[in-house]
Design a protein around this motif. Structure first.
Motif, short mmCIF file in Angstrom:
data_model
loop_
_atom_site.label_atom_id
_atom_site.label_comp_id
_atom_site.label_asym_id
_atom_site.label_seq_id
_atom_site.Cartn_x
_atom_site.Cartn_y
_atom_site.Cartn_z
N SER A 236 -36.33 1.65 9.31
CA SER A 236 -36.14 1.43 7.94
C SER A 236 -36.53 2.56 7.21
N VAL A 237 -37.71 3.15 7.41
CA VAL A 237 -38.20 4.43 6.49
C VAL A 237 -37.17 5.28 6.45
N PHE A 238 -36.43 5.99 7.63
CA PHE A 238 -35.54 6.81 7.69
C PHE A 238 -34.22 6.38 6.98
N THR A 239 -33.87 5.27 7.22
CA THR A 239 -32.65 4.72 6.79
C THR A 239 -32.93 4.71 5.06
N GLY A 240 -33.86 4.21 4.58
CA GLY A 240 -34.23 4.25 3.13
C GLY A 240 -34.11 5.52 2.57
N ALA A 241 -34.69 6.55 3.18
CA ALA A 241 -35.01 7.84 2.72
C ALA A 241 -33.53 8.53 3.02
N ILE A 242 -32.55 8.37 3.63
CA ILE A 242 -31.28 8.84 3.75
C ILE A 242 -30.48 8.37 2.44
N TYR A 243 -30.50 6.87 2.28
CA TYR A 243 -29.86 6.22 1.17
C TYR A 243 -30.42 6.69 -0.24
N LEU A 244 -31.70 6.96 -0.21
CA LEU A 244 -32.25 7.29 -1.23
C LEU A 244 -31.69 8.88 -1.86
N GLY A 245 -31.74 9.69 -0.96
CA GLY A 245 -30.87 10.91 -0.86
C GLY A 245 -29.63 11.01 -1.40
N LEU A 246 -28.91 10.17 -0.74
CA LEU A 246 -27.42 9.91 -1.08
C LEU A 246 -27.37 9.33 -2.43
N GLY A 247 -28.28 8.55 -2.82
CA GLY A 247 -28.14 8.07 -4.35
C GLY A 247 -28.47 8.94 -5.14
N ILE A 248 -29.45 9.81 -5.00
CA ILE A 248 -29.90 11.00 -6.06
C ILE A 248 -28.53 11.87 -6.26
N VAL A 249 -28.07 12.27 -5.04
CA VAL A 249 -26.83 13.16 -5.16
C VAL A 249 -25.75 12.55 -6.03
N LEU A 250 -25.41 11.41 -5.46
CA LEU A 250 -24.17 10.83 -6.17
C LEU A 250 -24.37 10.22 -7.59
N LEU A 251 -25.57 9.60 -7.79
CA LEU A 251 -25.96 9.03 -9.27
C LEU A 251 -26.68 9.90 -10.10
N ILE A 252 -27.33 10.99 -9.83
CA ILE A 252 -28.15 11.97 -10.53
C ILE A 252 -27.41 13.31 -10.54
N VAL A 253 -27.40 13.96 -9.67
CA VAL A 253 -27.01 15.30 -9.22
C VAL A 253 -25.57 15.41 -9.92
N TYR A 254 -24.55 14.70 -9.13
CA TYR A 254 -23.25 14.87 -9.86
C TYR A 254 -23.03 14.58 -11.14
N PRO A 255 -23.51 13.55 -11.80
CA PRO A 255 -23.34 13.33 -13.21
C PRO A 255 -24.00 14.30 -14.01
N THR A 256 -25.16 14.90 -13.54
CA THR A 256 -25.82 16.13 -14.25
C THR A 256 -24.65 17.17 -14.32
N LEU A 257 -23.97 17.57 -13.21
CA LEU A 257 -23.28 18.48 -13.08
C LEU A 257 -21.93 18.69 -13.96
N LEU A 258 -21.52 17.27 -14.15
CA LEU A 258 -20.56 16.95 -15.05
C LEU A 258 -20.96 17.08 -16.69
N LEU A 259 -21.89 16.68 -16.78
CA LEU A 259 -22.40 16.66 -18.38
C LEU A 259 -22.60 18.22 -18.53
#
Length: 435
Positions: A236-259
């Motif tokens: 669960s910790v590994f799975t959560g860490a993977i989806y946390l990283g994916l969420g940061i890239v998708l919902l924070i990094v990509y929008p930041t690059l667009l802005l």
């Protein structure tokens, strides 16, 4: 106005929910009389397997035709060399950002610590990647990029299968595409055939994509029925860490690059959603290629450039599979076996992720990329086997981020080079499954 039930996205969502419910029911039914899967779990697995098999069957001609046509399309661009260079540069930039996030989360969370080597059973993975294997694998053994593999069953029987090596097929397609540029007008009859082949293959793929609601129900239902929540709980910790990283890239990094490039993120996600959603359920960047290219063009990216960038990205641009996942997985394996990692090891993980991402080749799963990373660091390859049980669950999120990143790079480069139609980017535009 399109009714909700006629929307492709709504149909896929219904399929996912139905698959989840059926998977839970199949899990509660227990095993069959011989200890194997019960009839419902078997049915779900069969439906999902057929859907993935149909996607894989179309991948080889799609990769070849799309890459050759995309390179030939460079002749239609005034600044082709600069666009190609900028595309590859932004592939590397976004991959470096993604792997840095994966490393940071891994260092903070340390997902492999405390599990103990008796907690999980390790299985040697079928696909193993090392740098020498990777370099040798780039050289096609034949003009069709066919390769064979033999598996030994527990009872000692051997089975041999023949399949396309997508990485070698990618090399062949790039070489042929460059040759068409060199030959010039004499290559036009061949290119006409390739473009016709691409149109036919896309039509076939469009039919397969229409089966996504059914396929997604089978895939998700089979995953729940087969693995249940136990595998997720143990990791669960590994799975959560993977989806946390994916969420940061998708919902924070990509929008930041667009802005940062003067673009609002909401229109991007609204129009890219069909491709992201299909990537999630199909777990194949290549299988999603026509939809990815369609939404990229709908976002205002010049069609000639999109026809070059997206086919290339679908086989080499993997922020989820080749950046976040191998970084976190390597730290997990090191922690699991009690092996300390230093700054040089983290730098090697970043280097492997940025340079070696072509090893994932746009197919489902990222075992080759993971074993490439583990072998570079000298970590036990059995560590990859620890994660195979939950790989389908992880691969859904990884592929969704892969696809989003492929669209993003096309939009960012088009904006930087002045070939982005912002009126189309902010316009309405119909969302469809495939063109």
């Amino acid at each position: 106005m399109t009714l909700p039930y006629r929307s492709f996205g709504f149909q896929v969502l219904v399929g996912m929910v139905a698959g989840l419910a059926l998977g839970v029911i199949a899990r509660t039914m227990g095993t069959g009389p011989d200890g194997d899967l019960n009839w419902l779990a078997t049915a779900l697995q069969t439906v999902g397997t057929i859907f993935v098999a149909l996607l894989k069957a179309i991948v080889p001609p799609l990769v070849f035709a799309a890459i050759v046509a995309s390179i030939a399309n460079l002749r239609a661009l005034d600044n082709a060399a600069r666009l190609a260079g900028q595309t590859l540069l932004w592939f590397a930039i976004t991959a470096l950002i993604a792997v840095s996030i994966g490393l940071a989360i891994g260092i903070i969370v340390q997902p492999g610590l405390g599990l103990g080597t008796a907690a999980l059973a390790a299985t040697q993975p079928d696909a193993v990647g090392g740098w020498l294997d990777f370099l040798k694998g780039l050289v096609p053994g034949n003009s069709l990029a066919l390769s064979g593999s033999t598996k030994i069953a527990p009872d000692g029987t051997a089975s041999t299968s023949v399949s396309f090596n997508i990485l070698q097929l990618l090399v062949i397609a790039i070489a042929v595409g460059l040759a068409t540029l060199k030959v010039g007008e004499k290559a036009e009859p061949f290119l006409a055939f390739v473009r016709s082949l691409l149109a036919v293959v896309r039509a076939l793929l469009g039919w397969v994509i229409r089966l996504t609601p059914i396929g997604s129900a089978g895939l998700i239902g089979a995953a729940v029925a087969t693995y249940g929540w136990d595998a997720l709980a143990r990791l669960s910790v590994f799975t959560g860490a993977i989806y946390l990283g994916l969420g940061i890239v998708l919902l924070i990094v990509y929008p930041t690059l667009l802005l940062a490039h003067g673009l609002k993120p909401l229109p991007f996600f609204a129009k890219a959603w069909p491709a992201i959603q299909l990537g999630f359920v199909s777990r194949s960047s290549v299988g999603t290629l026509p939809v990815t290219e369609a939404v990229t063009a709908r976002l205002g990216v010049d069609k000639a450039y999109a026809a070059f960038a997206i086919p290339l990205a679908s086989t080499t641009k993997m922020d989820g599979c080749a950046s976040i996942y191998p970084a976190l997985a390597a730290i997990f394996v090191a922690g699991f076996y009690g092996i300390p990692l230093g700054p040089l090891d983290y730098a090697l993980i970043a280097l492997v992720s940025v340079i070696g991402s072509a090893a994932t080749a746009g197919l489902t799963g990222a075992v080759v990329m993971l074993t490439l990373t583990l072998s570079t660091l000298g970590l036990p390859l059995e560590g990859a086997g620890l994660l195979l049980a939950i790989d389908p669950i992880l691969d859904m999120g990884r592929t969704a981020v892969n696809v989003a990143g492929q669209v993003l790079v096309g939009v960012v480069v088009a904006k930087r080079e002045g070939i982005l139609d912002e009126s189309a980017y902010y316009g309405e535009g119909a969302l469809v499954a495939a063109e």
